[in-house]
Design a protein around this motif. Sequence first.
Motif, PDB file in Angstrom:
ATOM      1  N   GLY A  59      -9.710   9.269  -1.966  1.00 21.46           N
ATOM      2  CA  GLY A  59     -10.812   8.140  -2.562  1.00 21.46           C
ATOM      3  C   GLY A  59     -10.204   7.992  -4.025  1.00 21.46           C
ATOM      4  O   GLY A  59     -10.193   7.025  -4.575  1.00 21.46           O
ATOM      5  N   LEU A  60     -10.722   9.141  -4.726  1.00 18.40           N
ATOM      6  CA  LEU A  60     -10.361   9.490  -5.742  1.00 18.40           C
ATOM      7  C   LEU A  60      -9.000   9.050  -6.400  1.00 18.40           C
ATOM      8  O   LEU A  60      -8.866   8.740  -7.590  1.00 18.40           O
ATOM      9  N   ALA A  61      -8.332   9.160  -5.396  1.00 18.02           N
ATOM     10  CA  ALA A  61      -6.710   9.472  -5.570  1.00 18.02           C
ATOM     11  C   ALA A  61      -6.360   7.531  -6.004  1.00 18.02           C
ATOM     12  O   ALA A  61      -6.117   6.707  -6.498  1.00 18.02           O
ATOM     13  N   SER A  62      -6.732   6.521  -5.296  1.00 17.72           N
ATOM     14  CA  SER A  62      -6.745   5.166  -4.838  1.00 17.72           C
ATOM     15  C   SER A  62      -8.102   4.708  -5.841  1.00 17.72           C
ATOM     16  O   SER A  62      -6.765   3.630  -6.771  1.00 17.72           O
ATOM     17  N   ALA A  63      -8.603   5.679  -6.065  1.00 16.99           N
ATOM     18  CA  ALA A  63      -9.164   5.025  -7.536  1.00 16.99           C
ATOM     19  C   ALA A  63      -8.843   4.946  -9.300  1.00 16.99           C
ATOM     20  O   ALA A  63      -8.830   4.477  -9.813  1.00 16.99           O
ATOM     21  N   ASN A  64      -7.944   6.195  -8.700  1.00 12.87           N
ATOM     22  CA  ASN A  64      -7.423   6.231 -10.059  1.00 12.87           C
ATOM     23  C   ASN A  64      -6.093   5.668  -9.737  1.00 12.87           C
ATOM     24  O   ASN A  64      -5.177   6.424 -11.055  1.00 12.87           O
ATOM     25  N   ILE A  65      -4.891   5.136  -9.316  1.00 12.48           N
ATOM     26  CA  ILE A  65      -4.147   4.749  -9.454  1.00 12.48           C
ATOM     27  C   ILE A  65      -3.635   3.794 -10.063  1.00 12.48           C
ATOM     28  O   ILE A  65      -4.590   3.119 -10.832  1.00 12.48           O
ATOM     29  N   HIS A  66      -2.519   4.527 -11.115  1.00 13.79           N
ATOM     30  CA  HIS A  66      -2.071   3.222 -11.902  1.00 13.79           C
ATOM     31  C   HIS A  66      -0.530   2.335 -11.493  1.00 13.79           C
ATOM     32  O   HIS A  66       0.390   2.484 -11.308  1.00 13.79           O
ATOM     33  N   LEU A  67      -0.643   1.118 -10.625  1.00 12.92           N
ATOM     34  CA  LEU A  67       0.151   0.095  -9.839  1.00 12.92           C
ATOM     35  C   LEU A  67       0.097  -0.940 -11.416  1.00 12.92           C
ATOM     36  O   LEU A  67      -0.888  -1.795 -11.533  1.00 12.92           O
ATOM     37  N   TYR A  68       1.481  -1.625 -10.891  1.00 13.38           N
ATOM     38  CA  TYR A  68       1.033  -2.819 -12.262  1.00 13.38           C
ATOM     39  C   TYR A  68       1.803  -4.191 -11.074  1.00 13.38           C
ATOM     40  O   TYR A  68       1.298  -4.917 -11.360  1.00 13.38           O
ATOM     41  N   ASP A  69       2.130  -3.846  -9.788  1.00 17.37           N
ATOM     42  CA  ASP A  69       2.496  -4.819  -9.137  1.00 17.37           C
ATOM     43  C   ASP A  69       1.061  -5.313  -7.957  1.00 17.37           C
ATOM     44  O   ASP A  69       0.261  -4.522  -7.741  1.00 17.37           O
ATOM     45  N   PRO A  70       0.284  -6.176  -8.652  1.00 19.82           N
ATOM     46  CA  PRO A  70      -0.616  -6.170  -7.591  1.00 19.82           C
ATOM     47  C   PRO A  70      -0.945  -6.411  -6.358  1.00 19.82           C
ATOM     48  O   PRO A  70      -2.189  -6.428  -5.663  1.00 19.82           O
ATOM     49  N   ARG A  71       0.133  -7.064  -5.838  1.00 20.03           N
ATOM     50  CA  ARG A  71      -0.024  -6.990  -4.280  1.00 20.03           C
ATOM     51  C   ARG A  71      -0.353  -5.366  -3.814  1.00 20.03           C
ATOM     52  O   ARG A  71      -0.658  -5.387  -2.881  1.00 20.03           O
ATOM     53  N   PHE A  72       0.530  -4.640  -4.601  1.00 18.15           N
ATOM     54  CA  PHE A  72      -0.237  -2.698  -3.993  1.00 18.15           C
ATOM     55  C   PHE A  72      -1.147  -2.663  -4.218  1.00 18.15           C
ATOM     56  O   PHE A  72      -1.564  -1.715  -4.078  1.00 18.15           O
ATOM     57  N   ARG A  73      -1.233  -3.180  -6.018  1.00 18.67           N
ATOM     58  CA  ARG A  73      -3.178  -2.053  -6.486  1.00 18.67           C
ATOM     59  C   ARG A  73      -4.299  -2.500  -5.338  1.00 18.67           C
ATOM     60  O   ARG A  73      -5.135  -1.246  -5.720  1.00 18.67           O
ATOM     61  N   TRP A  74      -3.990  -3.332  -4.679  1.00 21.42           N
ATOM     62  CA  TRP A  74      -4.974  -3.301  -3.244  1.00 21.42           C
ATOM     63  C   TRP A  74      -5.146  -2.875  -2.394  1.00 21.42           C
ATOM     64  O   TRP A  74      -5.954  -2.547  -1.763  1.00 21.42           O
ATOM     65  N   PHE A  75      -3.835  -2.737  -1.921  1.00 20.95           N
ATOM     66  CA  PHE A  75      -3.599  -2.012  -0.523  1.00 20.95           C
ATOM     67  C   PHE A  75      -4.038  -0.644  -0.607  1.00 20.95           C
ATOM     68  O   PHE A  75      -4.173  -0.433   0.282  1.00 20.95           O
ATOM     69  N   PHE A  76      -3.316   0.190  -1.869  1.00 22.61           N
ATOM     70  CA  PHE A  76      -3.267   1.596  -1.337  1.00 22.61           C
ATOM     71  C   PHE A  76      -5.374   1.278  -1.380  1.00 22.61           C
ATOM     72  O   PHE A  76      -5.670   2.922  -1.163  1.00 22.61           O
ATOM     73  N   PRO A  77      -6.289   0.998  -2.292  1.00 22.45           N
ATOM     74  CA  PRO A  77      -7.295   1.619  -2.344  1.00 22.45           C
ATOM     75  C   PRO A  77      -8.303   1.541  -0.317  1.00 22.45           C
ATOM     76  O   PRO A  77      -9.017   1.805  -0.320  1.00 22.45           O
ATOM     77  N   LEU A  78      -7.304   0.426  -0.516  1.00 25.13           N
ATOM     78  CA  LEU A  78      -7.698  -0.013   0.765  1.00 25.13           C
ATOM     79  C   LEU A  78      -8.023   0.797   2.430  1.00 25.13           C
ATOM     80  O   LEU A  78      -9.152   0.998   3.124  1.00 25.13           O
TER      81      LEU A  78
END
Length: 187
Positions: A59-78
């Motif tokens: 959860g902590l990593a998901s909340a603080n990951i830096h991703l440029y691509d919005p297609r992936f940005r939502w998938f990690f926290p999911l």
Amino acid sequence: MANPEHIPEMERLDRLTVILYRLSLSLFALSTTLEAIELLTGLSLLGRWYLPLAAMSAGLASANIHLYDPRFRWFFPLMSWLGFIVLAFAMPVQSPEIARQLSVLSLAFFYAGAGMFAVKEYFCFRIPGLPLMPLLLGMAVLLRFTGLAAGEGIFLAAAALLYVWLAWAKWKMPLYFDIGDKSMYKM
């Protein structure tokens, strides 16, 4: 993905999120190492605290990951959210066997997130071995479902070693490596 050649202007929040992300990778590495030792030796190191630590680090990593691509940005926290939702449903279940299976399923989602972080880091920084992480964690959770602790311990030990290497490599990098070009976030 981050561009190590680009040195962004770092704000306090940037530093904080990078430190929290790296801390979460380190926490996952530590807890997975201790769980692997526990499974392989029978020593009780974390016991029932392993799942909360895996959940917290994902959860902590998901909340603080830096991703440029919005297609992936939502998938990690999911992945983390699905893990938390399944875990929440496991808590009130009266049947210990069903509660255990739901807990393992939630762990599978946390492992999926951890595997995705490892692959993301491989694409950013080419740390060898990281593309194997989804396979190692997937096999570990599959063996947990079947109750084969020794087999799970072997796959988890390999994953733990890679995650320790990842965490060590991340802490050696300057913080700005994780940020890259902020203008890429505004797609």
